[in-house]
Scaffold this motif. Structure first.
Motif, PDB file in Angstrom:
ATOM      1  N   LEU A  44      -1.756  -2.259  -7.323  1.00  0.00           N
ATOM      2  CA  LEU A  44      -3.149  -2.254  -6.884  1.00  0.00           C
ATOM      3  C   LEU A  44      -3.794  -3.617  -7.100  1.00  0.00           C
ATOM      4  CD1 LEU A  44      -5.148  -0.333  -5.617  1.00  0.00           C
ATOM      5  CD2 LEU A  44      -5.876   0.343  -7.897  1.00  0.00           C
ATOM      6  N   ALA A  89       1.921   1.209 -10.758  1.00  0.00           N
ATOM      7  CA  ALA A  89       0.940   1.496  -9.712  1.00  0.00           C
ATOM      8  C   ALA A  89      -0.300   0.611  -9.875  1.00  0.00           C
ATOM      9  CB  ALA A  89       0.548   2.976  -9.739  1.00  0.00           C
ATOM     10  N   HIS A  92       2.322   1.607  -3.493  1.00  0.00           N
ATOM     11  CA  HIS A  92       1.282   2.098  -4.400  1.00  0.00           C
ATOM     12  C   HIS A  92       1.112   3.603  -4.244  1.00  0.00           C
ATOM     13  CE1 HIS A  92      -2.934   3.085  -5.431  1.00  0.00           C
ATOM     14  NE2 HIS A  92      -2.577   2.486  -6.546  1.00  0.00           N
ATOM     15  N   GLN A  93       0.987   4.061  -3.007  1.00  0.00           N
ATOM     16  CA  GLN A  93       0.790   5.487  -2.773  1.00  0.00           C
ATOM     17  C   GLN A  93       1.988   6.295  -3.272  1.00  0.00           C
ATOM     18  OE1 GLN A  93      -2.120   6.774  -1.787  1.00  0.00           O
ATOM     19  NE2 GLN A  93      -1.180   8.706  -2.334  1.00  0.00           N
ATOM     20  N   ASN A  94       3.186   5.773  -3.063  1.00  0.00           N
ATOM     21  CA  ASN A  94       4.389   6.473  -3.536  1.00  0.00           C
ATOM     22  C   ASN A  94       4.424   6.559  -5.061  1.00  0.00           C
ATOM     23  OD1 ASN A  94       5.336   6.980  -0.973  1.00  0.00           O
ATOM     24  ND2 ASN A  94       6.606   5.148  -0.906  1.00  0.00           N
ATOM     25  N   ASN A 114       2.041  11.627 -10.293  1.00  0.00           N
ATOM     26  CA  ASN A 114       1.475  12.982 -10.299  1.00  0.00           C
ATOM     27  C   ASN A 114       2.562  14.036 -10.482  1.00  0.00           C
ATOM     28  OD1 ASN A 114      -1.134  12.073 -10.028  1.00  0.00           O
ATOM     29  ND2 ASN A 114      -1.124  12.234  -7.805  1.00  0.00           N
ATOM     30  N   VAL A 123       1.839   6.561  -7.061  1.00  0.00           N
ATOM     31  CA  VAL A 123       0.818   7.536  -7.459  1.00  0.00           C
ATOM     32  C   VAL A 123       1.378   8.944  -7.297  1.00  0.00           C
ATOM     33  CG1 VAL A 123      -1.437   8.499  -6.834  1.00  0.00           C
ATOM     34  CG2 VAL A 123      -1.153   6.021  -7.014  1.00  0.00           C
ATOM     35  N   TYR A 124       2.043   9.171  -6.181  1.00  0.00           N
ATOM     36  CA  TYR A 124       2.649  10.482  -5.923  1.00  0.00           C
ATOM     37  C   TYR A 124       3.688  10.820  -6.997  1.00  0.00           C
ATOM     38  CZ  TYR A 124       5.300  14.114  -3.491  1.00  0.00           C
ATOM     39  OH  TYR A 124       5.947  15.275  -3.174  1.00  0.00           O
ATOM     40  N   ALA A 138       0.840  -1.201   0.000  1.00  0.00           N
ATOM     41  CA  ALA A 138       0.000   0.000   0.000  1.00  0.00           C
ATOM     42  C   ALA A 138       0.877   1.254   0.000  1.00  0.00           C
ATOM     43  CB  ALA A 138      -0.935  -0.003   1.214  1.00  0.00           C
ATOM     44  N   LYS A 139       1.976   1.226   0.758  1.00  0.00           N
ATOM     45  CA  LYS A 139       2.913   2.361   0.755  1.00  0.00           C
ATOM     46  C   LYS A 139       3.530   2.545  -0.629  1.00  0.00           C
ATOM     47  CE  LYS A 139       4.494   1.761   5.477  1.00  0.00           C
ATOM     48  NZ  LYS A 139       5.671   1.413   6.302  1.00  0.00           N
TER      49      LYS A 139
END
Length: 110
Positions: free
Chosen positions: A92, A88, A62-64, A70, A66-67, A59-60
């Motif tokens: 997921l 990513a 994935h979030q990284n 962006n 996505v960041y 989950a970390k």
């Protein structure tokens, strides 16, 4: 929905012990375990500590990603954005597999 109805049943000592063991393994009370069994609900055991740890790490990641994706989008680098987005999405998919306790059809043959 409130539970107001009661069902009584008799079982052998062996059946009672097996029901207690299976309810405990599934993380459910005996009552809830028997209701779920009687209604043919899928009973999943609670995730192991290792599975929870892996899930949190993915989950970390994935979030990284996505960041990072962006950030790259804002700097107009479409090729890198596409690759990071693909990673990513893969993460997921794996997170969903861990959460649901099964592999997706895409990954079963691998």
């Amino acid at each position: 929905m409130s539970k107001t109805q009661r069902i009584e049943l008799r079982v052998s000592l062996l059946d009672k012990k097996l029901i207690e063991i299976n309810a405990k393994k599934s993380g459910l009370s005996i009552s809830q375990y028997l209701v779920d069994c009687g209604l043919h609900r899928v009973i999943k055991p609670p995730p192991s500590e290792e599975r929870l740890s892996v899930y949190k790490e993915l989950a970390k990641f994935h979030q990284n990603f996505v960041y990072i994706s962006n950030l790259i989008k804002n700097n107009n680098a479409p090729e890198v954005t596409l690759e990071v987005s693909k990673v990513a999405r893969e993460l997921l998919i794996h997170l969903e597999e861990i959460r649901n306790g099964k592999q997706s059809e895409k990954h079963e043959g691998e």
